[in-house]
Scaffold this active site. Structure first.
Site, PDB file in Angstrom:
ATOM      1  N   GLU A  40       0.723  -1.422   0.020  1.00 32.27           N
ATOM      2  CA  GLU A  40       0.086   0.083   0.096  1.00 32.27           C
ATOM      3  C   GLU A  40       0.939   1.381  -0.021  1.00 32.27           C
ATOM      4  OE1 GLU A  40      -3.539   1.733   3.187  1.00 32.27           O
ATOM      5  OE2 GLU A  40      -1.864   0.507   3.920  1.00 32.27           O
ATOM      6  N   LYS A 110      -9.647   0.896  -1.789  1.00 31.83           N
ATOM      7  CA  LYS A 110      -9.591   0.019  -0.356  1.00 31.83           C
ATOM      8  C   LYS A 110     -11.276   0.464   0.146  1.00 31.83           C
ATOM      9  CE  LYS A 110      -7.258   0.561   3.971  1.00 31.83           C
ATOM     10  NZ  LYS A 110      -6.150   1.491   4.555  1.00 31.83           N
ATOM     11  N   CYS A 146      -4.672  -3.507   3.535  1.00 31.81           N
ATOM     12  CA  CYS A 146      -4.165  -3.112   4.884  1.00 31.81           C
ATOM     13  C   CYS A 146      -5.280  -3.248   5.812  1.00 31.81           C
ATOM     14  CB  CYS A 146      -3.694  -1.521   5.063  1.00 31.81           C
ATOM     15  SG  CYS A 146      -2.681  -1.176   6.672  1.00 31.81           S
TER      16      CYS A 146
END
Length: 267
Positions: A40, A110, A146
């Site tokens: 990321e 995300k 993440c």
């Protein structure tokens, strides 16, 4: 399938980071990797003003990644930032490269934003709303970023879409207990879904800017039975791993957690 986890440390300059992506991709390709996964925020590290540097998926940074992937014959997955509404950005994973029959080209924004541990990602980042999977030479792989690792439903969506693995890119925040949580969560998501999880984070850069997530390293490849097959420490390093597609089926014959679900109970 041979997958490379590129555990590097990126800085605030997208052009310098693109050169790092090129260097590490070439190293991975020389080692026989078919897929090269970067963390990321590979485009620019957190703690950098994001809106001024965000670029569209047809912008120069993404095109640079495409050129690198094409030149090395790999599929590259790398975290970047794309423009979004209200002056915010999307925290985007770009997956691109040549395929056996047609090019691989996908992006994932995300879904779960990191409003935790004193950091509020939602103030500058707009949440995504769509899971994404890619097909590389007939092998289907999910994409996650993440904080997504704390939400099993995304990984189950990958499995339901036919994925045998999930590529998880992170810039994991440091702090007490965070390494234990990282390893536990990655292994748990593999067990939840009986898929491989290839989890790559930013390397530990040392002293970071307070609550801003930087990285702790410790990238790892976890098998569909939840066991760690390969891992790294905190420093920048390239990990070459193998994903055995057939093992997913073998594990599912023994541990039928997907088949044994009871969605009718939870509706």
């Amino acid at each position: 399938m041979r997958i490379a986890l590129s555990q590097l440390t990126t800085g605030p300059d997208p052009e310098k980071n693109l050169r790092l992506v090129e260097e590490w991709t070439r190293r991975a390709a020389d080692a026989g990797a078919r897929v090269v996964v970067f963390p990321e925020a590979s485009m620019a590290c957190f703690g950098t003003p994001l809106a001024p540097l965000a670029q569209p998926l047809d912008g120069p940074w993404a095109d640079g990644v495409r050129e690198i992937a094409l030149a090395t014959g790999t599929v590259v997955v790398a975290g970047m930032f794309t423009p979004a509404d209200q002056g915010r950005v999307a925290n985007t994973l770009l997956a691109t490269g040549p395929g056996a029959e047609e090019p691989v080209e996908e992006s994932y924004d995300k879904i779960h934003l990191y409003d935790a541990f004193g950091f509020r990602e939602s103030e500058t980042v707009a949440a995504g709303s769509r899971p994404a999977v890619i097909d590389v030479d007939g092998v289907r792989l999910g994409l996650a970023t993440c904080y997504d690792v704390r939400f099993p439903e995304l990984f189950r969506a990958h499995a339901d879409a036919g994925a045998v693995g999930t590529l998880l890119a992170a810039s994991w925040g440091a702090g007490p207990g965070k390494l234990d949580q990282w390893e536990l969560l990655v292994r748990a998501r593999a067990l939840d879904t009986t898929v491989w999880v290839a989890a790559v984070g930013q390397a530990d850069p040392g002293t970071g800017p307070g609550p801003v997530p930087t990285g702790i390293g410790h990238s790892l490849m976890v098998g569909p039975d939840g066991t760690v097959r390969a891992s790294l420490g905190a420093d920048p390093e390239l990990l070459i791993t193998e994903l055995d597609v057939e093992e997913v089926g073998a594990v599912r014959e023994k541990t039928s957690v997907l088949a044994n679900r009871r969605p009718d109970v939870w509706r």
